[in-house]
Design an enzyme around this catalytic site. Structure first.
Site, mmCIF file in Angstrom:
data_model
loop_
_atom_site.group_PDB
_atom_site.id
_atom_site.type_symbol
_atom_site.label_atom_id
_atom_site.label_comp_id
_atom_site.label_asym_id
_atom_site.label_seq_id
_atom_site.Cartn_x
_atom_site.Cartn_y
_atom_site.Cartn_z
ATOM 1 N N LYS A 187 0.855 -1.196 0.000
ATOM 2 C CA LYS A 187 0.000 0.000 0.000
ATOM 3 C C LYS A 187 0.889 1.244 0.000
ATOM 4 O O LYS A 187 1.551 1.542 0.991
ATOM 5 C CB LYS A 187 -0.917 0.049 1.219
ATOM 6 C CG LYS A 187 -2.008 1.108 1.020
ATOM 7 C CD LYS A 187 -2.673 1.550 2.286
ATOM 8 C CE LYS A 187 -1.893 2.578 3.042
ATOM 9 N NZ LYS A 187 -1.675 3.859 2.317
ATOM 10 N N GLY A 240 7.027 4.798 8.504
ATOM 11 C CA GLY A 240 6.146 5.933 8.750
ATOM 12 C C GLY A 240 6.276 6.420 10.175
ATOM 13 O O GLY A 240 7.354 6.351 10.777
ATOM 14 N N GLU A 262 10.401 0.983 10.302
ATOM 15 C CA GLU A 262 11.404 2.041 10.132
ATOM 16 C C GLU A 262 10.664 3.342 10.399
ATOM 17 O O GLU A 262 9.810 3.738 9.606
ATOM 18 C CB GLU A 262 11.981 1.958 8.717
ATOM 19 C CG GLU A 262 13.354 2.550 8.607
ATOM 20 C CD GLU A 262 13.286 3.972 8.153
ATOM 21 O OE1 GLU A 262 13.289 4.859 9.038
ATOM 22 O OE2 GLU A 262 13.217 4.203 6.944
ATOM 23 N N CYS A 296 13.371 10.662 7.585
ATOM 24 C CA CYS A 296 13.288 10.033 8.902
ATOM 25 C C CYS A 296 14.578 10.266 9.680
ATOM 26 O O CYS A 296 14.571 10.344 10.896
ATOM 27 C CB CYS A 296 13.014 8.555 8.753
ATOM 28 S SG CYS A 296 14.072 7.776 7.543
ATOM 29 N N GLU A 393 9.584 15.031 16.442
ATOM 30 C CA GLU A 393 9.918 15.002 15.024
ATOM 31 C C GLU A 393 9.008 16.002 14.293
ATOM 32 O O GLU A 393 7.788 15.892 14.350
ATOM 33 C CB GLU A 393 9.692 13.592 14.463
ATOM 34 C CG GLU A 393 10.037 13.492 12.996
ATOM 35 C CD GLU A 393 9.929 12.073 12.447
ATOM 36 O OE1 GLU A 393 8.871 11.448 12.620
ATOM 37 O OE2 GLU A 393 10.911 11.607 11.859
HETATM 38 P P1 NAI Z 1 1.728 7.683 8.643
HETATM 39 O O1 NAI Z 1 2.539 6.799 9.505
HETATM 40 O O2 NAI Z 1 0.312 7.911 9.055
HETATM 41 O O3 NAI Z 1 1.671 7.104 7.147
HETATM 42 C C1 NAI Z 1 2.594 6.185 6.601
HETATM 43 C C2 NAI Z 1 1.853 5.057 5.902
HETATM 44 O O4 NAI Z 1 1.078 4.334 6.850
HETATM 45 C C3 NAI Z 1 0.864 5.531 4.836
HETATM 46 O O5 NAI Z 1 0.868 4.628 3.764
HETATM 47 C C4 NAI Z 1 -0.460 5.479 5.574
HETATM 48 O O6 NAI Z 1 -1.572 5.344 4.726
HETATM 49 C C5 NAI Z 1 -0.273 4.233 6.425
HETATM 50 N N1 NAI Z 1 -1.144 4.141 7.597
HETATM 51 C C6 NAI Z 1 -1.663 5.154 8.337
HETATM 52 N N2 NAI Z 1 -2.430 4.663 9.332
HETATM 53 C C7 NAI Z 1 -2.411 3.318 9.237
HETATM 54 C C8 NAI Z 1 -3.015 2.252 9.974
HETATM 55 N N3 NAI Z 1 -3.811 2.481 11.021
HETATM 56 N N4 NAI Z 1 -2.755 0.977 9.608
HETATM 57 C C9 NAI Z 1 -1.953 0.718 8.567
HETATM 58 N N5 NAI Z 1 -1.366 1.680 7.823
HETATM 59 C C10 NAI Z 1 -1.578 2.967 8.144
HETATM 60 O O7 NAI Z 1 2.469 9.059 8.489
HETATM 61 P P2 NAI Z 1 1.835 10.451 7.990
HETATM 62 O O8 NAI Z 1 0.517 10.678 8.662
HETATM 63 O O9 NAI Z 1 1.862 10.464 6.513
HETATM 64 O O10 NAI Z 1 2.894 11.496 8.550
HETATM 65 C C11 NAI Z 1 2.825 11.939 9.887
HETATM 66 C C12 NAI Z 1 4.190 12.063 10.509
HETATM 67 O O11 NAI Z 1 4.856 10.807 10.470
HETATM 68 C C13 NAI Z 1 5.154 12.984 9.813
HETATM 69 O O12 NAI Z 1 4.996 14.308 10.210
HETATM 70 C C14 NAI Z 1 6.481 12.434 10.251
HETATM 71 O O13 NAI Z 1 6.807 12.924 11.514
HETATM 72 C C15 NAI Z 1 6.230 10.950 10.332
HETATM 73 N N6 NAI Z 1 6.680 10.228 9.121
HETATM 74 C C16 NAI Z 1 7.846 9.547 9.181
HETATM 75 C C17 NAI Z 1 8.317 8.902 8.057
HETATM 76 C C18 NAI Z 1 9.597 8.153 8.081
HETATM 77 O O14 NAI Z 1 10.190 7.933 7.037
HETATM 78 N N7 NAI Z 1 10.048 7.702 9.213
HETATM 79 C C19 NAI Z 1 7.622 8.972 6.772
HETATM 80 C C20 NAI Z 1 6.359 9.669 6.830
HETATM 81 C C21 NAI Z 1 5.943 10.276 7.971
#
Ligand code: NAI
Ligand code: MG
Length: 490
Positions: A187, A240, A262, A296, A393
């Site tokens: 996804k 994420g 990660e 990240c 972050e």
């Molecule tokens: P997120 O963790 O919500 O999204 C990442 C992925 O997880 C997306 O594909 C999303 O659709 C999916 N996802 C969201 N909720 C889920 C659930 N309950 N079950 C399964 N999959 C799920 O991150 P978001 O909202 O895009 O960004 C928020 C914050 O997260 C950012 O401000 C940043 O601090 C952090 N982040 C860190 C990343 C990294 O590379 N470590 C990358 C993106 C965001």
């Protein structure tokens, strides 16, 4: 700035549906969602909005390809050939893919061309080489037995990725999974589904059998959660936010899935007074502002030793004033927009927190232009460890600089965080650098450099920055199970 319509050729947006069992199909519900160009906020196109029903179909296809289908019967070396063929096709289309990435994510085209897409290709080729080198061991157990281990693919893997490096995150996950012999339900992030869907099309062209890679675009709590809860999925690999990882960990408990995470960071970038000052300024600037601060491993806590602090922040501020923001399709642009309104709002909220908590905002701190999610490169001076901008972050172009004196102090302050993804140290004293590298609780430590990634070098987090490792041999192991076979030979 040119409109999306003027940008459509190139890149051409061709794949916008779910990719399941080798077929391009709309979501069962018929629903779609919009993906936008973050520089102009215009809608690029509608994409199929997958949900549980689509995930069920994708898992079924992935299970079949794994359990009885072609992927389990293919020789290991041929899995490597497929990966190499995919890498070749991506290389042929690299200009188009880079443009697609810039369109969907807003990152500067120069970065997409020089970093994202070449790293995708390199990662796939690296793992292609592993496919026929996944060895077990023979083990001298007591008695008349022949005992050996087999490293078998973990099975069907669910892969959930973020929007900051859309194509590269797909490659980091497909490479080891395919080399190990797993099949995939991916996804992509709802903000950036397009390059992943294009890569799936290229995988199909490369001859990777139907059902081996399935892509279900959609939202996290619906499509993402359905992958995590599905009993037919053996492992979930997620990149994420920490808060999302905790939900996933709970959702995955019921079916005891293997998990790799990660996650985020608040990585310390530590500059000693004996460092090459210009190189360290450059490294601090790049280490935080690269990719609009949406990394990240961003070096978001820049610790500078007391004697050089004033000079250092002066040079950082000067660099920020020269940073070129603007149309991400302009090859001269160094910084594009943030990914979306939510991230833009979050970043500006943290700028306010910084000011409220008493830090001094030396540059930026506001929107750039009047269209798109641009935030000026922001530099805070006089930051202390307890401030919110030093703890959380932010995931944007906001740098916190902190003053320190001496080794003992910096080790404990660097480690004063729940995160532990990366760290860097700048010093001409080799002993000091190695000492710090051994003391800092982080998965990666860079010495006199920043953001040096290689497919062969494992990457991942200590503490709440993750679970397991990606890349390198360690990244491959995470896609295998260890099986012990014992045979009586007496
Ligand atoms: P997120 O963790 O919500 O999204 C990442 C992925 O997880 C997306 O594909 C999303 O659709 C999916 N996802 C969201 N909720 C889920 C659930 N309950 N079950 C399964 N999959 C799920 O991150 P978001 O909202 O895009 O960004 C928020 C914050 O997260 C950012 O401000 C940043 O601090 C952090 N982040 C860190 C990343 C990294 O590379 N470590 C990358 C993106 C965001
Ligand atoms: Mg979220």
């Amino acid at each position: 700035m040119a409109t999306v319509t003027e940008r459509i050729a190139p890149p051409q947006v061709r794949q916008t549906s779910c990719f399941i069992g080798g077929k391009w199909i709309p979501a069962v519900s018929g629903k779609t969602f919009e993906t936008i160009h973050p520089a102009t906020e215009e809608v690029i196109c509608e994409v199929a909005e997958g949900d549980k029903e689509d995930v069920d179909l994708a898992v079924e296809a992935a299970r079949e390809a794994f359990d009885t289908g072609p992927w389990s019967k293919i020789d290991a070396r041929d899995r490597g050939h497929f990966l190499n063929r995919l890498a070749d096709l991506i290389e042929e289309e690299s200009e188009e893919l880079a443009a697609l990435e810039t369109l969907d994510n807003g990152k500067p085209i120069g970065d997409a061309r020089a970093a994202d897409i070449p790293l995708v290709i390199d990662c796939l080729r690296y793992y292609a080489g592993w496919a026929d080198k996944i060895h077990g061991k023979t083990i001298p157990i007591r008695g008349d037995y022949f005992c050996y281990t087999r490293r078998e693919p973990v099975g069907v893997v669910g892969q959930i990725i973020p929007w900051n490096f859309p194509a590269l995150m797909a490659a980091w996950k497909w490479g080891p999974a395919l080399a190990a012999g797993c099949t995939i339900v991916m996804k992509p992030a709802e903000q950036t589904p397009l390059s992943c869907l294009r890569m799936a099309r290229l995988a199909q062209k490369a001859g990777i059998p139907d059902g081996v890679i399935n892509v279900v675009p959609g939202y996290g709590p619906t499509a993402g959660a359905a992958i995590v809860k599905h009993p037919g999925v053996d492992k979930v690999a997620f990149t994420g936010e920490l808060a999302t990882a905790k939900i996933i960990q709970r959702d995955a408990a019921e079916t005891m899935k293997r998990l790799t995470f990660e996650l985020g960071g608040k990585s310390p970038n530590i500059v000693f007074a004996d460092a090459d000052l210009e190189a360290a300024v450059e490294g601090a600037h790049f280490g935080l502002y690269f990719n609009q601060g949406q990394c990240c491993c961003a070096g978001s806590r820049v610790f500078v030793e007391e004697p050089i602090y004033d000079e250092f922040i002066h040079r950082l501020a000067a660099k920020n004033s020269q940073r070129r923001l603007g149309d991400p399709f302009d090859p001269a642009t160094e910084q594009g927009p943030q990914i979306d309104q939510a991230q833009f709002d979050k970043i500006l909220k943290y700028v306010e927190y910084g000011k409220e908590d008493g830090a001094e905002c030396l540059t930026g701190g506001k929107r750039f232009g009047d269209q798109g999610f641009f935030v000026e490169p922001t530099l805070f001076a006089g930051v202390t460890d307890d401030m919110r901008i030093a703890q959380d972050e932010i995931f944007g172009p906001v740098m916190s600089t902190l003053k320190f004196s001496g080794m003992d102090e910096i080790v404990s302050r660097a480690n004063n965080t729940n995160f532990g993804l990366a760290a860097a140290v700048w010093s001409r004293d080799v002993g000091k650098a190695h000492h710090l590298a051994s003391k800092v609780r982080a998965g990666t430590v860079w010495v006199n450099c920043y953001d040096v990634f290689d497919a062969a070098a494992p990457f991942g987090g200590f503490k709440q920055s993750g679970l397991g490792r990606e890349l390198g041999e360690a990244g491959l192991e995470a896609y295998t199970e260890n099986k012990t076979v014992t045979m009586a030979i007496g």
